[in-house]
Design a protein around this motif. Structure first.
Motif, PDB file in Angstrom:
ATOM      1  N   ASP A  45       0.792  -1.231   0.000  1.00 44.03           N
ATOM      2  CA  ASP A  45       0.000   0.000   0.000  1.00 44.03           C
ATOM      3  C   ASP A  45       0.824   1.282   0.000  1.00 44.03           C
ATOM      4  O   ASP A  45       0.260   2.370  -0.080  1.00 44.03           O
ATOM      5  N   THR A  46       2.165   1.198   0.073  1.00 42.28           N
ATOM      6  CA  THR A  46       2.986   2.409   0.022  1.00 42.28           C
ATOM      7  C   THR A  46       3.319   2.818  -1.411  1.00 42.28           C
ATOM      8  O   THR A  46       3.784   3.925  -1.651  1.00 42.28           O
ATOM      9  N   VAL A  47       3.082   1.935  -2.377  1.00 43.94           N
ATOM     10  CA  VAL A  47       3.464   2.200  -3.768  1.00 43.94           C
ATOM     11  C   VAL A  47       2.497   3.197  -4.395  1.00 43.94           C
ATOM     12  O   VAL A  47       1.285   3.022  -4.357  1.00 43.94           O
ATOM     13  N   THR A  48       3.066   4.265  -4.985  1.00 44.15           N
ATOM     14  CA  THR A  48       2.248   5.275  -5.652  1.00 44.15           C
ATOM     15  C   THR A  48       2.229   5.082  -7.165  1.00 44.15           C
ATOM     16  O   THR A  48       1.336   5.575  -7.836  1.00 44.15           O
ATOM     17  N   LYS A  49       3.230   4.375  -7.709  1.00 45.72           N
ATOM     18  CA  LYS A  49       3.266   4.097  -9.140  1.00 45.72           C
ATOM     19  C   LYS A  49       3.961   2.766  -9.371  1.00 45.72           C
ATOM     20  O   LYS A  49       4.971   2.468  -8.741  1.00 45.72           O
ATOM     21  N   LEU A  50       3.401   1.978 -10.275  1.00 41.74           N
ATOM     22  CA  LEU A  50       3.967   0.683 -10.640  1.00 41.74           C
ATOM     23  C   LEU A  50       4.344   0.754 -12.115  1.00 41.74           C
ATOM     24  O   LEU A  50       3.526   1.161 -12.948  1.00 41.74           O
ATOM     25  N   LEU A  51       5.592   0.396 -12.434  1.00 39.03           N
ATOM     26  CA  LEU A  51       6.080   0.400 -13.812  1.00 39.03           C
ATOM     27  C   LEU A  51       6.501  -1.012 -14.189  1.00 39.03           C
ATOM     28  O   LEU A  51       7.326  -1.615 -13.495  1.00 39.03           O
ATOM     29  N   VAL A  52       5.950  -1.531 -15.272  1.00 38.22           N
ATOM     30  CA  VAL A  52       6.271  -2.877 -15.741  1.00 38.22           C
ATOM     31  C   VAL A  52       6.664  -2.779 -17.210  1.00 38.22           C
ATOM     32  O   VAL A  52       5.907  -2.254 -18.021  1.00 38.22           O
ATOM     33  N   ALA A  53       7.858  -3.266 -17.540  1.00 39.60           N
ATOM     34  CA  ALA A  53       8.334  -3.274 -18.929  1.00 39.60           C
ATOM     35  C   ALA A  53       8.590  -4.716 -19.355  1.00 39.60           C
ATOM     36  O   ALA A  53       9.175  -5.500 -18.612  1.00 39.60           O
ATOM     37  N   VAL A  54       8.137  -5.065 -20.558  1.00 40.04           N
ATOM     38  CA  VAL A  54       8.326  -6.405 -21.115  1.00 40.04           C
ATOM     39  C   VAL A  54       8.843  -6.240 -22.539  1.00 40.04           C
ATOM     40  O   VAL A  54       8.278  -5.476 -23.322  1.00 40.04           O
ATOM     41  N   SER A  55       9.928  -6.944 -22.873  1.00 39.81           N
ATOM     42  CA  SER A  55      10.491  -6.908 -24.228  1.00 39.81           C
ATOM     43  C   SER A  55      10.600  -8.324 -24.756  1.00 39.81           C
ATOM     44  O   SER A  55      11.029  -9.233 -24.049  1.00 39.81           O
ATOM     45  N   PHE A  56      10.238  -8.482 -26.015  1.00 44.04           N
ATOM     46  CA  PHE A  56      10.298  -9.782 -26.675  1.00 44.04           C
ATOM     47  C   PHE A  56      11.358  -9.762 -27.771  1.00 44.04           C
ATOM     48  O   PHE A  56      11.600  -8.729 -28.387  1.00 44.04           O
ATOM     49  N   ARG A  57      11.963 -10.920 -28.009  1.00 44.61           N
ATOM     50  CA  ARG A  57      12.970 -11.028 -29.063  1.00 44.61           C
ATOM     51  C   ARG A  57      12.330 -10.937 -30.445  1.00 44.61           C
ATOM     52  O   ARG A  57      12.894 -10.384 -31.370  1.00 44.61           O
ATOM     53  N   THR A  58      11.136 -11.484 -30.593  1.00 44.19           N
ATOM     54  CA  THR A  58      10.448 -11.461 -31.881  1.00 44.19           C
ATOM     55  C   THR A  58       9.132 -10.686 -31.751  1.00 44.19           C
ATOM     56  O   THR A  58       8.584 -10.567 -30.658  1.00 44.19           O
ATOM     57  N   PRO A  59       8.604 -10.175 -32.862  1.00 41.80           N
ATOM     58  CA  PRO A  59       7.374  -9.373 -32.794  1.00 41.80           C
ATOM     59  C   PRO A  59       6.110 -10.180 -32.521  1.00 41.80           C
ATOM     60  O   PRO A  59       5.048  -9.605 -32.344  1.00 41.80           O
ATOM     61  N   THR A  60       6.194 -11.499 -32.443  1.00 41.57           N
ATOM     62  CA  THR A  60       5.002 -12.311 -32.208  1.00 41.57           C
ATOM     63  C   THR A  60       4.663 -12.480 -30.736  1.00 41.57           C
ATOM     64  O   THR A  60       3.599 -12.998 -30.408  1.00 41.57           O
ATOM     65  N   TYR A 111      11.799  -8.949 -18.610  1.00 44.72           N
ATOM     66  CA  TYR A 111      10.820  -8.119 -17.925  1.00 44.72           C
ATOM     67  C   TYR A 111      11.480  -7.420 -16.749  1.00 44.72           C
ATOM     68  O   TYR A 111      12.492  -7.875 -16.209  1.00 44.72           O
ATOM     69  N   LYS A 112      10.899  -6.280 -16.373  1.00 41.47           N
ATOM     70  CA  LYS A 112      11.383  -5.534 -15.219  1.00 41.47           C
ATOM     71  C   LYS A 112      10.188  -4.841 -14.576  1.00 41.47           C
ATOM     72  O   LYS A 112       9.386  -4.224 -15.269  1.00 41.47           O
ATOM     73  N   VAL A 113      10.070  -4.980 -13.246  1.00 40.63           N
ATOM     74  CA  VAL A 113       8.985  -4.365 -12.497  1.00 40.63           C
ATOM     75  C   VAL A 113       9.608  -3.423 -11.479  1.00 40.63           C
ATOM     76  O   VAL A 113      10.438  -3.849 -10.674  1.00 40.63           O
ATOM     77  N   ASN A 114       9.224  -2.148 -11.519  1.00 42.95           N
ATOM     78  CA  ASN A 114       9.705  -1.150 -10.571  1.00 42.95           C
ATOM     79  C   ASN A 114       8.529  -0.538  -9.834  1.00 42.95           C
ATOM     80  O   ASN A 114       7.434  -0.413 -10.389  1.00 42.95           O
ATOM     81  N   SER A 115       8.775  -0.136  -8.596  1.00 42.04           N
ATOM     82  CA  SER A 115       7.757   0.578  -7.833  1.00 42.04           C
ATOM     83  C   SER A 115       8.299   1.942  -7.453  1.00 42.04           C
ATOM     84  O   SER A 115       9.504   2.117  -7.267  1.00 42.04           O
ATOM     85  N   VAL A 116       7.404   2.910  -7.359  1.00 46.96           N
ATOM     86  CA  VAL A 116       7.756   4.256  -6.907  1.00 46.96           C
ATOM     87  C   VAL A 116       6.961   4.508  -5.642  1.00 46.96           C
ATOM     88  O   VAL A 116       5.747   4.280  -5.614  1.00 46.96           O
ATOM     89  N   SER A 117       7.660   4.946  -4.596  1.00 51.95           N
ATOM     90  CA  SER A 117       7.006   5.111  -3.300  1.00 51.95           C
ATOM     91  C   SER A 117       7.738   6.163  -2.479  1.00 51.95           C
ATOM     92  O   SER A 117       8.964   6.271  -2.560  1.00 51.95           O
ATOM     93  N   PRO A 118       6.994   6.938  -1.672  1.00 58.56           N
ATOM     94  CA  PRO A 118       7.660   7.907  -0.799  1.00 58.56           C
ATOM     95  C   PRO A 118       8.544   7.236   0.256  1.00 58.56           C
ATOM     96  O   PRO A 118       9.413   7.875   0.823  1.00 58.56           O
ATOM     97  N   THR A 119       8.344   5.943   0.521  1.00 59.21           N
ATOM     98  CA  THR A 119       9.173   5.263   1.515  1.00 59.21           C
ATOM     99  C   THR A 119      10.450   4.691   0.910  1.00 59.21           C
ATOM    100  O   THR A 119      11.320   4.236   1.639  1.00 59.21           O
ATOM    101  N   ASN A 120      10.569   4.679  -0.420  1.00 61.62           N
ATOM    102  CA  ASN A 120      11.792   4.179  -1.061  1.00 61.62           C
ATOM    103  C   ASN A 120      12.886   5.222  -0.990  1.00 61.62           C
ATOM    104  O   ASN A 120      12.634   6.419  -1.119  1.00 61.62           O
ATOM    105  N   ILE A 121      14.092   4.759  -0.827  1.00 60.80           N
ATOM    106  CA  ILE A 121      15.264   5.622  -0.931  1.00 60.80           C
ATOM    107  C   ILE A 121      16.102   5.058  -2.063  1.00 60.80           C
ATOM    108  O   ILE A 121      16.457   3.887  -2.058  1.00 60.80           O
ATOM    109  N   ASP A 122      16.389   5.883  -3.054  1.00 60.45           N
ATOM    110  CA  ASP A 122      17.125   5.467  -4.232  1.00 60.45           C
ATOM    111  C   ASP A 122      18.458   6.204  -4.237  1.00 60.45           C
ATOM    112  O   ASP A 122      18.522   7.364  -3.839  1.00 60.45           O
ATOM    113  N   PHE A 123      19.521   5.554  -4.675  1.00 56.16           N
ATOM    114  CA  PHE A 123      20.799   6.252  -4.747  1.00 56.16           C
ATOM    115  C   PHE A 123      21.644   5.694  -5.876  1.00 56.16           C
ATOM    116  O   PHE A 123      21.455   4.584  -6.342  1.00 56.16           O
ATOM    117  N   ASP A 124      22.566   6.521  -6.328  1.00 62.30           N
ATOM    118  CA  ASP A 124      23.608   6.071  -7.245  1.00 62.30           C
ATOM    119  C   ASP A 124      24.887   6.813  -6.873  1.00 62.30           C
ATOM    120  O   ASP A 124      24.859   7.794  -6.130  1.00 62.30           O
TER     121      ASP A 124
END
Length: 184
Positions: A45-60, A111-124
């Motif tokens: 319930d802390t997630v404000t945005k859910l991002l899901v990306a899926v890539s296929f090798r072929t267009p089918t 595939y990659k699933v990311n969440s965005v939330s005010p409780t997350n701390i992100d760094f690089d």
């Protein structure tokens, strides 16, 4: 550490990611031409945005995203040239979500699933080496060299208390090389 620049933002975090061509999670597609892969993940319930990306090798290849109540979520973006689908869900429901990927026999997908939330701390971070009076960025520290460390931290306002934080420089085995100092 000097020259700390504070900024307010919301961090993102990876929930799950992977690559599949076949496995125990696959079920024969009703069309008889390929496999259906089910990837499940939990959203709290802390997630404000859910991002899901899926890539296929072929267009089918194709995919769809199901909410915890099994409602269909339509992709926000579909690229025909890169065979990629992006799902963006604002204020997602809590519970177990399902990503279904349908592939032809022998096809692969990532595939990659990311969440965005005010409780997350992100760094690089990256290191800066002085080269003829200019700071040159590098991914790794160079033993025996004096270097600067650039650390970017993104999180909700007041979620990071610099005066109570210490930064440890560690090697890939988890050994502490040095304690940088208290961030003030």
């Amino acid at each position: 550490m000097k020259n700390i620049v504070k900024s307010v933002g919301i961090g993102s975090a990876e929930v799950t990611s992977g690559s599949e061509s076949r496995g125990s999670s696959r079920v024969r597609d009703k069309r008889g031409t390929g496999d259906t892969h089910d990837i499940t993940f939990v959203c709290d319930d802390t997630v404000t945005k859910l991002l899901v990306a899926v890539s296929f090798r072929t267009p089918t290849g194709s995919s769809y995203l199901l909410t915890p109540e099994k409602n269909l979520v339509y992709p926000t973006f579909v690229s025909v040239t890169t065979n990629m689908r992006l799902y963006e869900v604002l204020e997602p429901q809590s519970g177990e979500w399902t990503l279904k990927a349908i592939t032809d026999v022998g096809d692969r997908f990532t595939y990659k699933v990311n969440s965005v939330s005010p409780t997350n701390i992100d760094f690089d971070f990256y290191f800066l080496k002085d080269y003829r009076g200019r700071d040159i960025p590098t991914d790794n520290a160079i033993p025996g060299e004096v270097m600067k460390l650039k650390l970017n931290i993104l999180g909700k306002e007041n979620s990071i208390r610099a005066n109570l934080s210490e930064l440890y420089l560690m090697d890939v085995h988890g050994n502490v090389i040095s304690t940088i100092q208290t961030l003030t």
